[in-house]
Design a protein around this motif. Structure first.
Motif, PDB file in Angstrom:
ATOM      1  N   ILE A 112      52.115  22.383  10.170  1.00 40.84           N
ATOM      2  CA  ILE A 112      53.200  21.831   9.355  1.00 40.84           C
ATOM      3  C   ILE A 112      52.609  21.248   8.072  1.00 40.84           C
ATOM      4  N   CYS A 113      51.458  20.618   8.198  1.00 42.55           N
ATOM      5  CA  CYS A 113      50.756  20.001   7.074  1.00 42.55           C
ATOM      6  C   CYS A 113      49.396  20.692   6.928  1.00 42.55           C
ATOM      7  N   ASP A 114      49.167  21.501   5.910  1.00 44.30           N
ATOM      8  CA  ASP A 114      49.940  21.909   4.765  1.00 44.30           C
ATOM      9  C   ASP A 114      50.382  23.381   4.838  1.00 44.30           C
ATOM     10  N   GLY A 115      50.277  23.949   6.014  1.00 35.86           N
ATOM     11  CA  GLY A 115      50.611  25.365   6.125  1.00 35.86           C
ATOM     12  C   GLY A 115      52.058  25.680   5.871  1.00 35.86           C
ATOM     13  N   SER A 116      52.942  24.664   5.993  1.00 37.40           N
ATOM     14  CA  SER A 116      54.375  24.865   5.758  1.00 37.40           C
ATOM     15  C   SER A 116      54.855  24.093   4.537  1.00 37.40           C
ATOM     16  N   ASN A 117      53.947  23.808   3.631  1.00 31.87           N
ATOM     17  CA  ASN A 117      54.227  23.023   2.432  1.00 31.87           C
ATOM     18  C   ASN A 117      54.816  23.927   1.346  1.00 31.87           C
ATOM     19  N   LEU A 118      56.074  23.663   0.953  1.00 23.10           N
ATOM     20  CA  LEU A 118      56.745  24.519  -0.029  1.00 23.10           C
ATOM     21  C   LEU A 118      56.022  24.515  -1.372  1.00 23.10           C
ATOM     22  N   LEU A 119      55.513  23.356  -1.804  1.00 27.82           N
ATOM     23  CA  LEU A 119      54.789  23.286  -3.073  1.00 27.82           C
ATOM     24  C   LEU A 119      53.552  24.171  -3.031  1.00 27.82           C
ATOM     25  N   THR A 120      52.820  24.111  -1.933  1.00 28.73           N
ATOM     26  CA  THR A 120      51.638  24.966  -1.771  1.00 28.73           C
ATOM     27  C   THR A 120      52.034  26.432  -1.836  1.00 28.73           C
ATOM     28  N   TRP A 121      53.114  26.786  -1.156  1.00 26.79           N
ATOM     29  CA  TRP A 121      53.572  28.185  -1.133  1.00 26.79           C
ATOM     30  C   TRP A 121      53.919  28.670  -2.538  1.00 26.79           C
ATOM     31  N   VAL A 122      54.646  27.848  -3.310  1.00 23.51           N
ATOM     32  CA  VAL A 122      55.033  28.229  -4.675  1.00 23.51           C
ATOM     33  C   VAL A 122      53.790  28.474  -5.522  1.00 23.51           C
ATOM     34  N   MET A 123      52.806  27.595  -5.415  1.00 24.01           N
ATOM     35  CA  MET A 123      51.590  27.742  -6.209  1.00 24.01           C
ATOM     36  C   MET A 123      50.818  29.004  -5.814  1.00 24.01           C
ATOM     37  N   VAL A 124      50.740  29.246  -4.517  1.00 27.60           N
ATOM     38  CA  VAL A 124      50.031  30.449  -4.060  1.00 27.60           C
ATOM     39  C   VAL A 124      50.729  31.704  -4.567  1.00 27.60           C
ATOM     40  N   GLN A 125      52.067  31.728  -4.518  1.00 29.34           N
ATOM     41  CA  GLN A 125      52.793  32.906  -4.991  1.00 29.34           C
ATOM     42  C   GLN A 125      52.589  33.137  -6.485  1.00 29.34           C
ATOM     43  N   LEU A 126      52.579  32.047  -7.255  1.00 29.50           N
ATOM     44  CA  LEU A 126      52.341  32.195  -8.696  1.00 29.50           C
ATOM     45  C   LEU A 126      50.937  32.715  -8.977  1.00 29.50           C
ATOM     46  N   MET A 127      49.986  32.345  -8.145  1.00 33.38           N
ATOM     47  CA  MET A 127      48.615  32.777  -8.375  1.00 33.38           C
ATOM     48  C   MET A 127      48.401  34.250  -8.026  1.00 33.38           C
ATOM     49  N   ARG A 128      49.406  34.892  -7.479  1.00 29.71           N
ATOM     50  CA  ARG A 128      49.345  36.348  -7.321  1.00 29.71           C
ATOM     51  C   ARG A 128      49.338  37.028  -8.693  1.00 29.71           C
ATOM     52  N   LEU A 129      49.793  36.261  -9.707  1.00 27.21           N
ATOM     53  CA  LEU A 129      49.781  36.755 -11.088  1.00 27.21           C
ATOM     54  C   LEU A 129      48.459  36.456 -11.782  1.00 27.21           C
ATOM     55  N   SER A 130      47.470  35.998 -11.016  1.00 24.65           N
ATOM     56  CA  SER A 130      46.134  35.700 -11.515  1.00 24.65           C
ATOM     57  C   SER A 130      46.195  34.613 -12.579  1.00 24.65           C
ATOM     58  N   TRP A 131      45.474  34.773 -13.675  1.00 22.42           N
ATOM     59  CA  TRP A 131      45.363  33.715 -14.667  1.00 22.42           C
ATOM     60  C   TRP A 131      46.681  33.442 -15.383  1.00 22.42           C
ATOM     61  N   PHE A 132      47.553  34.428 -15.449  1.00 23.62           N
ATOM     62  CA  PHE A 132      48.883  34.175 -16.022  1.00 23.62           C
ATOM     63  C   PHE A 132      49.652  33.194 -15.138  1.00 23.62           C
ATOM     64  N   GLY A 133      49.535  33.345 -13.823  1.00 26.95           N
ATOM     65  CA  GLY A 133      50.162  32.408 -12.902  1.00 26.95           C
ATOM     66  C   GLY A 133      49.603  31.009 -13.055  1.00 26.95           C
ATOM     67  N   ALA A 134      48.269  30.915 -13.292  1.00 28.49           N
ATOM     68  CA  ALA A 134      47.649  29.608 -13.515  1.00 28.49           C
ATOM     69  C   ALA A 134      48.212  28.954 -14.778  1.00 28.49           C
ATOM     70  N   LEU A 135      48.426  29.768 -15.821  1.00 28.27           N
ATOM     71  CA  LEU A 135      49.010  29.251 -17.061  1.00 28.27           C
ATOM     72  C   LEU A 135      50.427  28.731 -16.812  1.00 28.27           C
ATOM     73  N   VAL A 136      51.204  29.482 -16.052  1.00 29.71           N
ATOM     74  CA  VAL A 136      52.574  29.061 -15.735  1.00 29.71           C
ATOM     75  C   VAL A 136      52.554  27.731 -14.981  1.00 29.71           C
ATOM     76  N   LEU A 137      51.648  27.612 -14.000  1.00 30.27           N
ATOM     77  CA  LEU A 137      51.532  26.372 -13.234  1.00 30.27           C
ATOM     78  C   LEU A 137      51.138  25.197 -14.125  1.00 30.27           C
ATOM     79  N   PHE A 138      50.207  25.442 -15.046  1.00 32.28           N
ATOM     80  CA  PHE A 138      49.777  24.396 -15.965  1.00 32.28           C
ATOM     81  C   PHE A 138      50.952  23.930 -16.828  1.00 32.28           C
ATOM     82  N   LEU A 139      51.743  24.874 -17.319  1.00 35.09           N
ATOM     83  CA  LEU A 139      52.897  24.530 -18.151  1.00 35.09           C
ATOM     84  C   LEU A 139      53.955  23.787 -17.349  1.00 35.09           C
ATOM     85  N   ILE A 140      54.111  24.143 -16.068  1.00 33.51           N
ATOM     86  CA  ILE A 140      55.044  23.424 -15.200  1.00 33.51           C
ATOM     87  C   ILE A 140      54.595  21.976 -15.040  1.00 33.51           C
ATOM     88  N   GLY A 141      53.302  21.781 -14.752  1.00 34.32           N
ATOM     89  CA  GLY A 141      52.777  20.428 -14.593  1.00 34.32           C
ATOM     90  C   GLY A 141      52.899  19.618 -15.865  1.00 34.32           C
TER      91      GLY A 141
END
Length: 460
Positions: free
Chosen positions: A403-432
């Motif tokens: 449950i902690c952290d394997g079912s963490n929605l925030l973790t899941w969102v970040m992992v999915q964005l990182m499927r886009l590689s460095w573009f996903g990292a840029l998106v995450l940085f802009l979100i933060g």
């Protein structure tokens, strides 16, 4: 010996006082005062960990029996947060996580993107865990380190956002809770709480104080703990209620939960005996040298999980989680060890609902339901990261999660964005960055949405 090995060897009860003492000296707090306060903080955490361990060790067997009684056979085993933490620090990302997160925190504070200094070094594992999943997915260590840093960045903002409400509700002056698991519930809890208020559930007086006034003796947190312990104990021993041992277990769990309700606040009071002099010293320093700056000391959410509303909500959510595990078709996780950590899931929701147990349970139910589907989806990556960290798989288990952290929605969102590689990292940085900017632009409104009262005292 590596830095992570030193952290694991010292533990929070030694490491945190050392960090606090160094921080106090930096803020010109007299050495003797700083030293005593740091030691008392360590003593407070010893007490908190003892009571928390007592709670987990008593609740987990009852929850496990409920799962057994459900008679389900699901392929993904919940191995619990200790396994997730071990995986996080043992993986390649864990080698870098402490200096990386410290650097992120320093940069953000200097740039006024956060008011929190997160001294809870042990719980950096949440960020390392996210990085470990990305490393397992991409094979790129630098992407893993980057997403761990971005995770820390976002959680620091969440800690700032909720700090006034946390300080008011839990009576923890100068404190924020940048906890990777607990804080992740905040973006979910706030809109659901708003919707529940529109449905007038805020009119239902379901906080511990109101319950105590309405029900008198039965509303006492100690008696609530006793009753909930009995109920969970009965549910966990349904198949053997005809035996004396079953009733012995029920009675022991009831008294144990009553004990947690009574003793936990006293342990937090010891912790605050050490923290308040440090907090006041920092405040005086900031007034004379940086009058416009806030300063929050970021700590483990464990200091608040013993609140009666958090314990009561979590215990009600245990059987609900088991029902959800059975009824949600997409779920493949067999809940086990981490059912006992549900107080960590709701601890930052409690200030948002202002202690309303009914609203907290509804929000918690939604978070668990989403989490089961998220955890099912992330289980292959979790398992791969565990194998990469040479984690010893439980006998017969092919996939694992928590449950902690394997079912963490925030973790899941970040992992999915990182499927886009460095573009996903840029998106995450802009979100933060965007989150930090929008929060600071309309701070009072955001803080009220997180449960802060109008008369919130400013932390200079």
């Amino acid at each position: 010996m590596s830095l992570n090995e030193i952290v694991n060897a010292l533990g929070v009860t030694v490491l945190l006082p050392i960090v606090i003492f160094i921080l106090a000296l930096f803020f010109r707090i007299p050495a003797q005062r700083a030293f005593r306060s740091a030691v008392v903080i360590g003593i407070g955490f010893i007490g908190i960990n003892l009571i928390l361990g007592f709670f987990l060790n008593n609740l987990a067997p009852a929850a496990g029996k409920m799962v057994e009684a459900a008679g389900v056979n699901l392929p993904i085993l919940d191995v619990g947060w200790p396994a997730a933490a071990a995986i996080a620090f043992a993986g390649r990302i864990g080698l870098f996580i402490i200096p990386v997160v410290v650097l992120v925190n320093v940069i953000m504070y200097v740039l006024r993107l956060t008011d929190t200094v997160n001294v809870d070094v042990w719980n950096y594992w949440h960020f390392a865990f996210t990085g470990g999943l990305v490393h397992a997915m991409t094979g790129n260590v630098w992407l893993g380190i980057t997403v761990a840093a971005l995770n820390a960045m976002i959680v620091l903002v969440l800690g700032d956002w909720t700090a006034p409400a946390v300080q008011q509700y839990y009576k923890l002056p100068g404190i924020s809770l940048p906890h990777g698991f607990s804080a992740a519930a905040v973006p979910i809890a706030i809109p659901i709480n708003w919707l529940l208020d529109k449905m007038h559930l805020d009119k239902v007086q379901a906080d511990p104080e109101a319950i105590s006034k309405k029900w008198g003796f039965l509303g006492d947190p100690v008696i609530i703990g006793l009753i909930l312990g009995f109920v969970v104990g009965i549910l966990g021993n349904l198949q053997t209620l005809g035996t004396a041992n079953a009733w012995f277990n029920v009675l022991k769990l009831g008294v144990a939960m009553a004990g947690v309700m009574y003793i936990f606040p006293k342990m937090v009071a010891i912790l605050m005996d050490g923290l308040i002099p440090i907090s006041e010293g920092v405040r005086d320093f900031m007034k004379t040298r940086a009058s416009q700056r806030k300063f929050y000391i970021g700590l483990d959410s464990a200091i608040a999980v013993g609140d009666p509303a958090a314990i009561a909500s979590a215990m009600i959510l245990v059987p609900i989680a088991i029902v959800l595990m059975i009824l949600i078709p997409q779920n493949r996780i067999l809940l086990a060890v981490d059912l006992a950590v549900l107080p960590f899931m709701v601890v930052m929701t409690i200030p948002i609902t202002r202690g309303n147990i009914l609203k907290t349970v509804i929000i918690g139910t939604i978070i668990i339901a989403v989490g089961l589907m998220v955890g099912t989806h992330m289980a292959p990556l979790f398992t791969e990261a565990a194998r990469a960290a040479q984690f010893e798989m439980p006998s017969g288990a092919t996939m694992i999660s928590s449950i902690c952290d394997g079912s963490n929605l925030l973790t899941w969102v970040m992992v999915q964005l990182m499927r886009l590689s460095w573009f996903g990292a840029l998106v995450l940085f802009l979100i933060g960055l965007g989150l930090a900017y929008l929060f600071r632009r309309n701070r009072k409104t955001w803080e009220r949405a997180a449960g802060a009262l109008e008369e919130a005292e400013e932390t200079e």
